[in-house]
Design a protein around this motif. Sequence first.
Motif, PDB file in Angstrom:
ATOM      1  N   TRP A 133      72.798  64.659  72.916  1.00 19.02           N
ATOM      2  CA  TRP A 133      72.317  63.322  72.540  1.00 19.02           C
ATOM      3  C   TRP A 133      71.503  63.363  71.248  1.00 19.02           C
ATOM      4  N   ASP A 151      69.315  64.797  85.043  1.00 18.02           N
ATOM      5  CA  ASP A 151      68.149  64.609  84.184  1.00 18.02           C
ATOM      6  C   ASP A 151      66.896  65.065  84.926  1.00 18.02           C
ATOM      7  N   SER A 159      72.880  61.318  84.951  1.00 18.27           N
ATOM      8  CA  SER A 159      72.682  60.288  83.936  1.00 18.27           C
ATOM      9  C   SER A 159      73.578  60.495  82.728  1.00 18.27           C
ATOM     10  N   THR A 161      73.216  59.651  78.452  1.00 13.82           N
ATOM     11  CA  THR A 161      72.284  59.257  77.403  1.00 13.82           C
ATOM     12  C   THR A 161      73.071  58.745  76.205  1.00 13.82           C
ATOM     13  N   SER A 163      72.846  57.404  72.327  1.00 13.66           N
ATOM     14  CA  SER A 163      71.918  57.620  71.221  1.00 13.66           C
ATOM     15  C   SER A 163      72.552  57.275  69.883  1.00 13.66           C
ATOM     16  N   ALA A 177      67.421  56.313  71.585  1.00 16.32           N
ATOM     17  CA  ALA A 177      68.292  56.637  72.709  1.00 16.32           C
ATOM     18  C   ALA A 177      67.905  55.834  73.938  1.00 16.32           C
ATOM     19  N   ASP A 179      68.761  55.996  78.437  1.00 19.02           N
ATOM     20  CA  ASP A 179      69.397  56.630  79.586  1.00 19.02           C
ATOM     21  C   ASP A 179      70.006  55.580  80.500  1.00 19.02           C
TER      22      ASP A 179
END
Length: 265
Positions: A133, A151, A159, A161, A163, A177, A179
């Motif tokens: 990410w 995570d 999860s 992410t 970004s 970013a 989540d």
Amino acid sequence: MGSDHRLAHSAAAVLDELTVADVAARVRDALEGVFDAVCRTGADTEAVLTSAGMDGRRPVSADLAALRPGLHARLTRYELVSGVGFVAAPGVLGDVPAWLEWWQITTDGAVRPLLLDLDPEHSAYYDYTHWDWFTLPRDTGQRAIAGPYVDYLCSDEYSLTLSAPVTVAGRFMGVAAADVYLRHFEAGVMPLLQCLPGPARLVNARGRVAASNDPHHLVGSLTKGPDFAAVLAGPASGAEHDGLQLRPCDGVPLILVTAAPPATL
């Protein structure tokens, strides 16, 4: 009603016979709101960092406190977002070697900061610069989807992410970013994949599977094949490879992988 139930209900309401292009577009729709939160965070961060430069000084970690009202609002406004913030590139800030201005929402609706040891001289130092990410936006200048992964730092949840790079005067300053819990993402997209006539999966630029209805390609596994980053950078209609159709999701950095349609005479 939880956000995963709302998304599943919304998807179920449109499950007629969908084409690959339809599904790719609906996956894009499911994630564009999250990228909107990322984009707004990036714009706010660029403004803060630029303002410090106009004062003739390097920005410091305290300057990033100005981001907090917007971050808190995004955690409550965007139903898929479980955490959001700015992650500074090493050396950008004048008072610390690295920094995360990161906030997350708990199961009871409370908003709290993520606190990590970012001093490279300490044994508990957390180096974030090797994570996809961070590296994908830094190296490509494009937005990215990393994961899924567990995570352990924020939530102990599986999860994704999302970004995007933050730049000032052409210099990479870090990433904005957000989540997304994988279970919430799957609630929205799995009904779409299941309405296709055969196995289907969503993969990111690294080929990691973000969602799948195919027992031979489980979520989190890596898909072997072509250069998926090149597919994302190529035509919107995608490409074919080894009997598979690879369809980018209309600007969101995921690829819908299905069986290629039979050749016509």
